[in-house]
Design a protein around this motif. Structure first.
Motif, PDB file in Angstrom:
ATOM      1  N   MET A   1       0.845  -1.192   0.000  1.00 18.38           N
ATOM      2  CA  MET A   1       0.000   0.000   0.000  1.00 18.38           C
ATOM      3  C   MET A   1       0.882   1.244   0.000  1.00 18.38           C
ATOM      4  O   MET A   1       1.826   1.338   0.772  1.00 18.38           O
ATOM      5  N   LEU A   3       0.798   5.406   0.371  1.00 19.85           N
ATOM      6  CA  LEU A   3       0.034   6.572   0.778  1.00 19.85           C
ATOM      7  C   LEU A   3       0.526   7.775  -0.011  1.00 19.85           C
ATOM      8  O   LEU A   3       1.725   8.069  -0.032  1.00 19.85           O
ATOM      9  N   SER A  20      -1.999   4.082 -10.030  1.00 23.28           N
ATOM     10  CA  SER A  20      -3.180   3.269 -10.304  1.00 23.28           C
ATOM     11  C   SER A  20      -3.050   2.548 -11.641  1.00 23.28           C
ATOM     12  O   SER A  20      -3.381   1.364 -11.774  1.00 23.28           O
ATOM     13  N   ARG A  25      -1.503  -0.612  -5.171  1.00 22.46           N
ATOM     14  CA  ARG A  25      -2.539  -0.306  -4.184  1.00 22.46           C
ATOM     15  C   ARG A  25      -2.211   1.058  -3.597  1.00 22.46           C
ATOM     16  O   ARG A  25      -1.107   1.287  -3.085  1.00 22.46           O
ATOM     17  N   VAL A  26      -3.169   1.959  -3.664  1.00 24.64           N
ATOM     18  CA  VAL A  26      -2.902   3.355  -3.314  1.00 24.64           C
ATOM     19  C   VAL A  26      -3.962   3.878  -2.361  1.00 24.64           C
ATOM     20  O   VAL A  26      -5.158   3.618  -2.523  1.00 24.64           O
ATOM     21  N   ARG A  27      -3.492   4.645  -1.368  1.00 19.05           N
ATOM     22  CA  ARG A  27      -4.380   5.343  -0.443  1.00 19.05           C
ATOM     23  C   ARG A  27      -4.115   6.834  -0.596  1.00 19.05           C
ATOM     24  O   ARG A  27      -2.983   7.296  -0.492  1.00 19.05           O
ATOM     25  N   GLU A  45      -8.047   4.110  -2.441  1.00 19.83           N
ATOM     26  CA  GLU A  45      -8.979   4.439  -1.367  1.00 19.83           C
ATOM     27  C   GLU A  45      -8.606   5.802  -0.807  1.00 19.83           C
ATOM     28  O   GLU A  45      -7.441   6.200  -0.839  1.00 19.83           O
ATOM     29  N   VAL A  64       0.522   0.809   5.633  1.00 22.17           N
ATOM     30  CA  VAL A  64       1.182   1.419   4.482  1.00 22.17           C
ATOM     31  C   VAL A  64       2.650   1.006   4.437  1.00 22.17           C
ATOM     32  O   VAL A  64       3.337   0.968   5.459  1.00 22.17           O
ATOM     33  N   ASP A  65       3.155   0.730   3.235  1.00 25.52           N
ATOM     34  CA  ASP A  65       4.567   0.384   3.038  1.00 25.52           C
ATOM     35  C   ASP A  65       5.395   1.607   2.649  1.00 25.52           C
ATOM     36  O   ASP A  65       6.521   1.772   3.110  1.00 25.52           O
TER      37      ASP A  65
END
Length: 293
Positions: A1, A3, A20, A25-27, A45, A64-65
């Motif tokens: 993830m 951020l 994306s 995977r994105v926040r 998200e 989050v990574d």
């Protein structure tokens, strides 16, 4: 993830789009999630968080990574304070990597007379944090010229705050593309990149290219430093912030930011976009009666 902070802005929004598109995977962190423009089906998200509220940062980085860190000064804190807040939350939350959007002249080794020393403390804190890090130091954004759009549409002269001072004006889309490479690969860990466009341009140079693209005459008017300071203070900026901005404009006017690098081409494997290309893609913003891009 991953951020992404500044998710509703010019660079942050493009970072979201590019990540994306590559299936990450994105926040997206923002104070106003309703402003997020997310494509249907995009693996993104939104999370409501604010640099000035540490508890919200801890929620934002849960699971989050990596973090794309884009901070701006505001009533609640300086760039340095907001950088430190996110770096602290990242360390506490087990984040592995932070890619910071700094600015040209933002590193600790630069002299005080470079354009953007306000990012130094954040870069220093990041380098000392124990986290994997990268720092991106772009020159002036091509998109800054959007502030001229109302004057151009009204047939008024463009205010020139930097005289004949030239800069390596960069397309913010290139900044975002470099950020994505730093986030998704380990090739830029522990590195700082100075990002510029392919040529040095002054305000009159940019105006001339816009005029050619728009096929109309555009003039400029020189705005002296005292007038710039008065305008900034009248607009509500703290006098110290106004003084710092005026000093930066004067430095550019005096030729203090005549820097061009090949970092964008080296990282992306293609030449940096020109200002003319950016202007062509955003011409509708400068044309009366046409919608903005």
């Amino acid at each position: 993830m991953i951020l992404v902070t500044g998710a509703t802005g010019t660079v942050g929004g493009e970072v979201l789009r590019l990540l994306s598109a590559r299936g990450a995977r994105v926040r997206a962190m923002t104070r106003e999630p309703a402003r997020l423009r997310l494509s249907e089906g995009a693996p993104i998200e939104g999370v409501r968080a604010d640099f000035d509220h540490v508890d919200s940062l801890h929620r934002a980085i849960a699971g989050v990574d990596s973090v794309f860190l884009l901070t701006m000064p505001g009533p609640g804190g300086s760039v340095a304070e907001r950088d430190r807040a996110m770096i602290g939350a990242a360390r506490a939350g087990g984040v592995r990597k932070v890619v910071k959007l700094s600015a040209i002249g933002g590193n600790a080794d630069d002299a005080d007379d470079l354009p953007s020393p306000r990012h130094r403390a954040g870069e220093q804190a990041l380098a000392a944090s124990g986290l994997t890090w990268s720092a991106l130091r772009p020159s002036a954004f091509a998109s800054n010229t959007l502030s001229w759009a109302a004057a151009i549409r009204a047939g008024e002269p463009v205010p020139n705050l930097t005289g004949e001072g030239a800069q390596g004006v960069i397309d913010p889309r290139d900044v975002a593309a470099v950020a994505v490479e730093a986030l998704l690969t380990d090739e830029h860990d522990g590195a700082a990149h100075t990002l510029t466009g392919p040529e040095l341009l002054s305000v009159p140079d940019q105006v001339a290219q816009l005029a050619t693209e728009l096929r109309r005459a555009i003039t400029t008017v020189d705005v002296p430093a005292p007038a710039v300071r008065r305008q900034l203070v009248s607009a509500g900026f703290d006098p110290s912030v106004a003084d710092s901005a005026v000093d930066g404009y004067q430095l550019i006017r005096d030729g203090g930011n005549t820097v061009v690098t090949d970092d964008v081409e080296r990282i992306l494997g293609r030449p940096a976009r020109t200002f003319r290309a950016w202007a062509r893609d955003h011409r509708t913003a400068f044309v009366a009666g046409e919608g903005h891009p």
